[in-house]
Scaffold this motif. Structure first.
Motif, PDB file in Angstrom:
ATOM      1  N   PHE A  70       0.798  -1.220   0.000  1.00 51.15           N
ATOM      2  CA  PHE A  70       0.000   0.000   0.000  1.00 51.15           C
ATOM      3  C   PHE A  70       0.830   1.269   0.000  1.00 51.15           C
ATOM      4  O   PHE A  70       1.907   1.338   0.578  1.00 51.15           O
ATOM      5  CB  PHE A  70      -0.926   0.028   1.215  1.00 51.15           C
ATOM      6  N   VAL A  72      -0.057   5.869  -0.939  1.00 46.08           N
ATOM      7  CA  VAL A  72      -1.075   6.887  -1.201  1.00 46.08           C
ATOM      8  C   VAL A  72      -0.746   7.536  -2.530  1.00 46.08           C
ATOM      9  O   VAL A  72       0.412   7.849  -2.809  1.00 46.08           O
ATOM     10  CB  VAL A  72      -1.104   7.946  -0.072  1.00 46.08           C
ATOM     11  N   LYS A  79      -5.885   5.912  -1.487  1.00 41.85           N
ATOM     12  CA  LYS A  79      -5.078   4.702  -1.367  1.00 41.85           C
ATOM     13  C   LYS A  79      -4.767   4.085  -2.727  1.00 41.85           C
ATOM     14  O   LYS A  79      -5.627   3.975  -3.588  1.00 41.85           O
ATOM     15  CB  LYS A  79      -5.840   3.685  -0.505  1.00 41.85           C
ATOM     16  N   VAL A 114      -8.684   0.618  -2.387  1.00 39.55           N
ATOM     17  CA  VAL A 114      -7.583   0.946  -3.291  1.00 39.55           C
ATOM     18  C   VAL A 114      -8.163   1.538  -4.576  1.00 39.55           C
ATOM     19  O   VAL A 114      -9.073   0.969  -5.179  1.00 39.55           O
ATOM     20  CB  VAL A 114      -6.725  -0.306  -3.589  1.00 39.55           C
TER      21      VAL A 114
END
Length: 152
Positions: A70, A72, A79, A114
């Motif tokens: 993950f 940003v 995300k 996401v």
């Protein structure tokens, strides 16, 4: 054969390290190093904010794995994730397991909020690129570049 797709658990660690060893032996840019792969996997297991590990399991045997890391995205406003390490055991290849595992990962990413997944694939790995395109990935005009930072 009844393959299940699910999150990996820490007891899968030795099988995941072995799969990554197989993957990195095939890749031009990376070298298998079991200690490094184990350390990275332990980091992901220890901190779910870093990412997720997913497996395809035939009984107790892990037959494929994938990781989602993950970050940003300022461009997407939320995300994003880097899709890494899709590998299927040689004796389970050409059965659609990699495609189903990737579909599972995409569904999990969507559920996690996401907004964009990015992946890198070897330029010559056309078979993988066909799979990625079939599942909605598109080429990018962005060129990946790397800086390997050596510890002091």
């Amino acid at each position: 054969m009844s393959v299940k797709y699910e999150p990996a658990v820490s007891k899968d660690l030795p099988q995941l390290v072995a799969l990554l060893g197989q993957l990195f032996e095939q890749e031009a840019e990376f070298t298998a190093d079991a200690a490094k792969q184990e350390a990275a996997l332990k980091l992901i297991f220890a901190d779910p904010s870093l990412g997720r590990l997913y497996v395809a399991r035939d009984g107790s045997r892990v037959v494929a794995m994938a990781s989602l890391l993950f970050t940003v995205s300022t461009a997407e406003g939320g995300k994003a994730a880097l899709f890494e390490d899709l590998v299927v055991r040689p004796d389970y290849r050409k059965q659609g397991i990699g495609a189903r595992l990737l579909e599972y990962v995409i569904a999990q990413a969507r559920a996690e909020g996401v907004l964009r997944m990015t992946l890198l694939t070897d330029m010559q790995n056309e078979q993988a690129q066909v799979l990625y395109r079939r599942l909605g990935f598109v080429g990018s005009p962005m060129k990946p570049m790397r800086l390997k930072i050596k510890p002091k």
